[in-house]
Design a protein around this motif. Structure first.
Motif, PDB file in Angstrom:
ATOM      1  N   VAL A  67      -2.797   1.882   1.585  1.00  0.00           N
ATOM      2  CA  VAL A  67      -3.110   0.769   0.443  1.00  0.00           C
ATOM      3  C   VAL A  67      -4.633   0.742  -0.079  1.00  0.00           C
ATOM      4  N   SER A 109      -2.951  -5.683  -1.526  1.00  0.00           N
ATOM      5  CA  SER A 109      -2.606  -5.537  -0.502  1.00  0.00           C
ATOM      6  C   SER A 109      -1.437  -6.838   0.281  1.00  0.00           C
ATOM      7  N   ARG A 110      -1.265  -7.695  -1.446  1.00  0.00           N
ATOM      8  CA  ARG A 110      -0.457  -8.806  -0.909  1.00  0.00           C
ATOM      9  C   ARG A 110       1.256  -8.593  -1.179  1.00  0.00           C
ATOM     10  N   ALA A 113       2.288  -2.768   2.902  1.00  0.00           N
ATOM     11  CA  ALA A 113       1.485  -2.715   4.010  1.00  0.00           C
ATOM     12  C   ALA A 113       1.746  -1.421   4.667  1.00  0.00           C
ATOM     13  N   VAL A 114       0.794  -0.706   5.190  1.00  0.00           N
ATOM     14  CA  VAL A 114       0.721   0.371   5.526  1.00  0.00           C
ATOM     15  C   VAL A 114       2.457   0.495   6.809  1.00  0.00           C
ATOM     16  N   ASP A 116       5.082   0.073   5.626  1.00  0.00           N
ATOM     17  CA  ASP A 116       6.426  -0.625   5.188  1.00  0.00           C
ATOM     18  C   ASP A 116       7.239   0.445   4.736  1.00  0.00           C
ATOM     19  N   ALA A 142       9.271  -4.011   6.914  1.00  0.00           N
ATOM     20  CA  ALA A 142       7.685  -4.477   6.752  1.00  0.00           C
ATOM     21  C   ALA A 142       8.057  -4.697   8.750  1.00  0.00           C
ATOM     22  N   SER A 145       1.737  -8.453  10.595  1.00  0.00           N
ATOM     23  CA  SER A 145       0.630  -7.370  10.887  1.00  0.00           C
ATOM     24  C   SER A 145       0.309  -8.361  12.349  1.00  0.00           C
ATOM     25  N   GLU A 167       4.342 -12.984   5.331  1.00  0.00           N
ATOM     26  CA  GLU A 167       3.168 -12.794   4.341  1.00  0.00           C
ATOM     27  C   GLU A 167       4.156 -12.587   3.000  1.00  0.00           C
ATOM     28  N   ARG A 169       5.492  -9.514  -0.062  1.00  0.00           N
ATOM     29  CA  ARG A 169       5.601  -7.821  -0.068  1.00  0.00           C
ATOM     30  C   ARG A 169       5.952  -8.183  -1.876  1.00  0.00           C
TER      31      ARG A 169
END
Ligand code: ZN
Length: 180
Positions: A67, A109-110, A113-114, A116, A142, A145, A167, A169
């Protein structure tokens, strides 16, 4: 393979996928030779082992690998409609910040995420641009984190059932269903 000798017209009638020339029958496609012994027809059935390629407009799924400020990189894992079949990997695909959703996106980044799992539509195959702006596109799965537990949808956010972490997404309307 096209042009390969598959029999003679003395033995067989040329069937689909073949042509005859000067008494010889040749294949016009890549595939497997099939002989109908009763009717004495030789055919070549096109091989379906050629893996499908990603096309514009395809719905794809993949895993977010990076990201960045203006782009999210996705490693493609599948194409809708081809089942579990292998496909020709076009390499890394990208979702540009302008193709994430209808609304303006300030902070990627909102949205992703890596690791996902995302569902997206292929906009362009030259530079493998993806789009997630439609409702059913976006993050399908997801992990938290903090503790890596799978997040559960809670209205327009995702919540960790283990540690309570919340979080954000770009969530697909199919989040958590596994439906591609
Ligand atoms: Zn957690």
């Amino acid at each position: 393979m096209p042009g390969d000798f598959v029999g003679t017209t003395e033995e067989f009638t040329p069937g689909s996928g073949t042509y005859s020339s000067g008494g010889d029958i040749h294949s016009i496609v890549s595939g497997n030779v099939v002989i109908d012994k009763k009717k004495r027809i030789v055919s070549v059935v096109p091989s379906t082992s050629t893996p499908p390629v990603v096309k514009e407009g395809d719905i794809v799924v993949g895993e977010v690998t990076n990201v960045r400020d203006s782009v999210v990189l996705v490693s493609l894992a599948g194409i809708k409609g081809v089942g579990e079949r292998e496909f020709q990997d076009p390499g890394m695909a990208a979702i540009h910040v302008s193709n994430v959703k209808q609304e303006y996106v300030k902070d990627l980044s909102r949205e992703f995420a890596v690791a996902d799992i995302v569902k997206a539509k292929v906009l362009n195959i030259q530079n493998m641009r993806l789009d997630t702006s439609q409702k059913s596109f976006g993050v399908m799965k997801a992990n938290c984190s903090v503790c890596r537990t799978g997040l559960i949808r809670d209205n327009n956010k995702l919540k960790c059932p283990a540690c309570g972490n919340v979080e954000t997404r770009k969530i697909s309307s199919d989040y958590g269903t596994g439906i591609i």
